[in-house]
Design a protein around this motif. Structure first.
Motif, PDB file in Angstrom:
ATOM      1  N   UNK A  31     -31.036  -2.629 -22.014  1.00 14.51           N
ATOM      2  CA  UNK A  31     -30.789  -1.278 -21.521  1.00 14.51           C
ATOM      3  C   UNK A  31     -31.154  -0.230 -22.576  1.00 14.51           C
ATOM      4  N   UNK A  32     -30.884  -0.538 -23.848  1.00 13.60           N
ATOM      5  CA  UNK A  32     -31.237   0.409 -24.926  1.00 13.60           C
ATOM      6  C   UNK A  32     -32.736   0.655 -24.922  1.00 13.60           C
ATOM      7  N   UNK A  33     -33.515  -0.439 -24.932  1.00 14.95           N
ATOM      8  CA  UNK A  33     -34.970  -0.307 -24.952  1.00 14.95           C
ATOM      9  C   UNK A  33     -35.518   0.366 -23.718  1.00 14.95           C
ATOM     10  N   UNK A  34     -34.965   0.056 -22.552  1.00  8.93           N
ATOM     11  CA  UNK A  34     -35.439   0.656 -21.304  1.00  8.93           C
ATOM     12  C   UNK A  34     -35.208   2.161 -21.314  1.00  8.93           C
ATOM     13  N   UNK A  35     -34.014   2.593 -21.682  1.00  9.33           N
ATOM     14  CA  UNK A  35     -33.746   4.038 -21.686  1.00  9.33           C
ATOM     15  C   UNK A  35     -34.573   4.772 -22.734  1.00  9.33           C
ATOM     16  N   UNK A  36     -34.793   4.159 -23.873  1.00  5.51           N
ATOM     17  CA  UNK A  36     -35.639   4.801 -24.883  1.00  5.51           C
ATOM     18  C   UNK A  36     -37.062   4.943 -24.370  1.00  5.51           C
ATOM     19  N   UNK A  37     -37.589   3.888 -23.735  1.00  2.13           N
ATOM     20  CA  UNK A  37     -38.949   3.935 -23.201  1.00  2.13           C
ATOM     21  C   UNK A  37     -39.072   4.947 -22.072  1.00  2.13           C
ATOM     22  N   UNK A  38     -38.002   5.140 -21.301  1.00  2.88           N
ATOM     23  CA  UNK A  38     -38.032   6.102 -20.204  1.00  2.88           C
ATOM     24  C   UNK A  38     -37.897   7.547 -20.685  1.00  2.88           C
ATOM     25  N   UNK A  39     -37.614   7.729 -21.978  1.00  4.69           N
ATOM     26  CA  UNK A  39     -37.445   9.078 -22.496  1.00  4.69           C
ATOM     27  C   UNK A  39     -36.034   9.607 -22.338  1.00  4.69           C
ATOM     28  N   UNK A  40     -35.079   8.719 -22.085  1.00  2.00           N
ATOM     29  CA  UNK A  40     -33.665   9.110 -21.967  1.00  2.00           C
ATOM     30  C   UNK A  40     -32.829   8.303 -22.963  1.00  2.00           C
ATOM     31  N   UNK A  41     -33.140   8.392 -24.246  1.00  5.29           N
ATOM     32  CA  UNK A  41     -32.454   7.542 -25.227  1.00  5.29           C
ATOM     33  C   UNK A  41     -30.958   7.798 -25.305  1.00  5.29           C
ATOM     34  N   UNK A  42     -30.513   9.014 -24.948  1.00  6.22           N
ATOM     35  CA  UNK A  42     -29.081   9.293 -24.969  1.00  6.22           C
ATOM     36  C   UNK A  42     -28.315   8.379 -24.011  1.00  6.22           C
ATOM     37  N   UNK A  43     -28.966   7.937 -22.933  1.00  4.96           N
ATOM     38  CA  UNK A  43     -28.322   7.034 -21.995  1.00  4.96           C
ATOM     39  C   UNK A  43     -28.212   5.613 -22.549  1.00  4.96           C
ATOM     40  N   UNK A  44     -28.926   5.329 -23.628  1.00  3.77           N
ATOM     41  CA  UNK A  44     -28.826   4.017 -24.255  1.00  3.77           C
ATOM     42  C   UNK A  44     -27.709   3.921 -25.271  1.00  3.77           C
ATOM     43  N   UNK A  45     -27.190   5.075 -25.718  1.00  2.00           N
ATOM     44  CA  UNK A  45     -26.162   5.086 -26.763  1.00  2.00           C
ATOM     45  C   UNK A  45     -24.904   4.303 -26.361  1.00  2.00           C
ATOM     46  N   UNK A  46     -24.383   4.469 -25.147  1.00  2.00           N
ATOM     47  CA  UNK A  46     -23.185   3.689 -24.791  1.00  2.00           C
ATOM     48  C   UNK A  46     -23.407   2.186 -24.833  1.00  2.00           C
ATOM     49  N   UNK A  47     -24.603   1.734 -24.470  1.00  2.80           N
ATOM     50  CA  UNK A  47     -24.887   0.297 -24.520  1.00  2.80           C
ATOM     51  C   UNK A  47     -24.916  -0.196 -25.967  1.00  2.80           C
ATOM     52  N   UNK A  77     -34.269   7.500 -33.489  1.00  2.00           N
ATOM     53  CA  UNK A  77     -35.459   8.262 -33.877  1.00  2.00           C
ATOM     54  C   UNK A  77     -35.853   9.228 -32.763  1.00  2.00           C
ATOM     55  N   UNK A  78     -35.825   8.733 -31.502  1.00  2.00           N
ATOM     56  CA  UNK A  78     -36.146   9.606 -30.374  1.00  2.00           C
ATOM     57  C   UNK A  78     -35.107  10.717 -30.199  1.00  2.00           C
ATOM     58  N   UNK A  79     -33.883  10.458 -30.635  1.00  2.00           N
ATOM     59  CA  UNK A  79     -32.842  11.477 -30.566  1.00  2.00           C
ATOM     60  C   UNK A  79     -32.885  12.433 -31.753  1.00  2.00           C
ATOM     61  N   UNK A  80     -33.766  12.181 -32.702  1.00  2.00           N
ATOM     62  CA  UNK A  80     -33.907  13.064 -33.847  1.00  2.00           C
ATOM     63  C   UNK A  80     -32.870  12.873 -34.926  1.00  2.00           C
ATOM     64  N   UNK A  81     -32.153  11.745 -34.886  1.00  2.00           N
ATOM     65  CA  UNK A  81     -31.115  11.487 -35.883  1.00  2.00           C
ATOM     66  C   UNK A  81     -31.693  10.574 -36.970  1.00  2.00           C
ATOM     67  N   UNK A  82     -32.211  11.190 -38.039  1.00  4.15           N
ATOM     68  CA  UNK A  82     -32.873  10.413 -39.095  1.00  4.15           C
ATOM     69  C   UNK A  82     -31.894   9.518 -39.844  1.00  4.15           C
TER      70      UNK A  82
END
Length: 462
Positions: free
Chosen positions: A364-380, A407-412
């Motif tokens: 789920x983390x990888x799928x949401x990141x690839x879809x451009x919704x990485x914030x939705x992967x954070x709970x997983x 990285x996609x969320x900009x949190x270095x």
């Protein structure tokens, strides 16, 4: 608190989201294969440009200003989604100190008379590979400076494919032990050791198969298939072109074995190579069909089917097919939830991945990141206990996917924590081309994160 424990805590802490192709037909290949080759070449070009930009310590905006592109357009170029016209490409080469022939400009004058378009594409991909190794090698140097890069663990696969050494057959039990040892090297993320062992394993497995008949030969086919599955997994991690032929060998041997589970394992790695060659729709179709065939079998077959659905979901997500990706992940989640209704889980581990609720969360983390919704992967990510993931390779995958998500969320800071976690659990994993590129992005980002330079030095990025 130790570095590893601290990294895991940071990884699991929820965080809010801050803001070429030439014409003409090939006399050898079909239009589909030509398109796949063109996409693969375009992606390699993007990798070279990205690595060279990082080596020159330039931002995407700075490079864009040098060639008349926006920062977002440069981002698309580096992702392989956009190929610049010749004039902007020349300006990019000049700005990055890249030789013209390394990025496919000015090839006509240097090509021999009877070079076909497919041969030309192959030549260009080799040129890009060399340029990429120079730009993102063991030392990040200007592209004109040759540098020795870390040996490719998958290099021995080429010899096993096209110039196999003479090997003596062995017994099936002994072959099984050799295969189990190689699998252990993969799951422990000891890729250099696996790369050294694979040519011998492949030669022995194929010699053993040729010496047998009947049911014993079918069992040997399964061993050959799984050896090629490991070879494909290694080549994929190294971004090596030999992944596709290795996967093709795996599927052919798996089909000859008559074992549905082995066929599913081989179909999965073949689909991954298809996705990377620019054929995601075909990859999803293969995975769906194979999963459907396995879903009616015993727990082990259904477990493999679940891994195929997860791989299909990620493949669809990479193509930004959100509805398909979510539907496939939901299907995988359902299959995993119904596994082992009487036994608790499949009898025995799967070959290179797993089919558990934690594995579903990881996808789920990888799928949401690839879809451009990485914030939705954070709970997983927050609900995965990485120490309970079954292998070092899977724990490293958790770190990798979290690094990409942050990285996609900009949190270095959290991106670096995820990379350091990956380094702790699987030091060879963080030297993969994709993770080295991510480290380079952090190293040359406008905002400096403490510890990035040290990681870059340890992993050969600087």
């Amino acid at each position: 608190m130790g570095v590893l424990s601290h990294a895991v805590c940071v990884l699991r802490t929820p965080h809010a989201r801050p803001a070429w192709r030439r014409g003409g037909a090939s006399s050898v290949a079909s239009p589909c294969s030509r398109r796949a080759a063109s996409v693969a070449t375009q992606r390699q070009l993007g990798t070279v440009i990205r690595a060279a930009r990082c080596a020159q310590r330039m931002t995407q905006a700075q490079l864009g200003r040098a060639c008349g592109y926006s920062a977002s357009a440069i981002s698309r170029v580096e992702a392989g989604l956009l190929r610049p016209a010749e004039q902007p490409l020349l300006l990019i080469a000049e700005a990055l100190d890249l030789p013209r022939d390394a990025i496919g400009v000015g090839r006509a004058a240097t090509l021999a008379g009877d070079v076909t378009p497919d041969q030309e594409d192959a030549m260009l991909r080799r040129q890009l590979l060399v340029a990429g190794m120079a730009a993102a090698g063991a030392s990040v140097l200007p592209a004109r400076v040759a540098s020795a890069s870390r040996p490719d663990a998958s290099a021995g696969i080429v010899g096993a494919l096209y110039e196999p050494a003479a090997s003596a057959p062995t017994s099936l039990p002994q072959l099984g032990r050799q295969l189990a040892s190689a699998r252990a090297q993969f799951t422990a993320a000891r890729y250099a050791d696996l790369g050294e062992a694979l040519p011998t394993l492949l030669g022995t497995a194929q010699a053993t198969r040729e010496a047998l008949s009947g049911r014993a030969r079918e069992e040997a086919h399964a061993c050959v298939a799984r050896a090629w599955v490991l070879a494909t997994e290694l080549a994929v991690k190294a971004h090596a072109d030999v992944a596709w032929p290795a996967a093709d060998r795996a599927l052919a041997a798996a089909q000859a074995s008559g074992e549905p589970v082995v066929q599913g394992e081989a179909a999965r790695v073949l689909a991954i190579t298809m996705r990377r060659a620019g054929r995601p729709a075909a990859a999803v179709g293969l995975l769906r069909r194979t999963a459907g065939e396995l879903s009616q079998g015993a727990d082990m077959s259904r477990a493999v089917a679940a891994t195929l659905l997860m791989t299909a979901a990620y493949t669809a997500a990479c193509g930004r097919r959100r509805a398909d990706a979510l539907d496939l992940m939901t299907g995988a989640e359902d299959v995993v939830g119904r596994l082992g209704s009487t036994t608790g889980r499949p009898a025995g581990p799967l070959f290179t991945v797993d089919a558990t609720s934690a594995q579903v969360d990881l996808y789920w983390i990888g799928v949401h990141t690839a879809l451009g919704t990485p914030d939705e992967g954070v709970p997983y990510a927050a609900r995965i206990a990485p120490g309970k993931l079954p292998t070092a390779e899977r724990r490293a995958r958790f770190g990798t996917d979290c690094a990409r998500m942050w990285h996609h969320l900009g949190d270095h800071r959290r991106t670096l924590a995820a990379l350091r976690f990956t380094e702790q659990v699987a030091p060879e994993e963080v030297r993969r081309p994709a993770l080295r590129a991510l480290t380079a992005d952090l190293l040359y980002a406008p905002v400096t994160v403490p510890g990035v330079r040290e990681l870059a030095a340890r992993t050969g990025v600087s």
